[in-house]
Motif scaffolding. Structure first.
Motif, short mmCIF file in Angstrom:
data_model
loop_
_atom_site.label_atom_id
_atom_site.label_comp_id
_atom_site.label_asym_id
_atom_site.label_seq_id
_atom_site.Cartn_x
_atom_site.Cartn_y
_atom_site.Cartn_z
N UNK A 84 -12.39 2.36 9.47
CA UNK A 84 -11.14 2.27 10.22
C UNK A 84 -10.01 3.03 9.55
N UNK A 85 -10.09 3.23 8.28
CA UNK A 85 -9.01 3.92 7.57
C UNK A 85 -7.89 2.95 7.21
N UNK A 86 -6.85 3.52 6.66
CA UNK A 86 -5.73 2.72 6.17
C UNK A 86 -4.63 2.69 7.21
N UNK A 87 -3.99 1.54 7.36
CA UNK A 87 -2.87 1.39 8.28
C UNK A 87 -1.61 1.89 7.60
N UNK A 88 -0.87 2.76 8.27
CA UNK A 88 0.31 3.33 7.62
C UNK A 88 1.57 2.54 7.91
N UNK A 89 1.62 1.83 9.03
CA UNK A 89 2.80 1.01 9.33
C UNK A 89 4.06 1.84 9.47
#
Length: 57
Positions: free
Chosen positions: A51-56
């Motif tokens: 999913x990868x990283x959430x950047x927000x």
């Protein structure tokens, strides 16, 4: 499942839910809920990594 269930739980997270059913309360619910989240993550860690990283914002 009921509070009178007998036998051995199939997973630690299931044991936590049985504890909650036997002694309902926020602490037991919190522990059971979190145990389920962690168990699901560990079982599907490869999918979570994809999913990868959430950047927000």
């Amino acid at each position: 499942m009921s509070a009178r269930t007998t036998g051995t739980a199939s997973a630690r997270s299931a044991e936590c839910w049985v504890d909650f059913l036997r002694r309902p309360g926020p602490g037991y619910w919190y522990r059971a809920h979190n145990a389920s989240i962690v168990a699901g993550y560990l079982e599907h860690e490869d999918l979570a990594a994809a999913e990868g990283r959430w950047s927000g914002s």
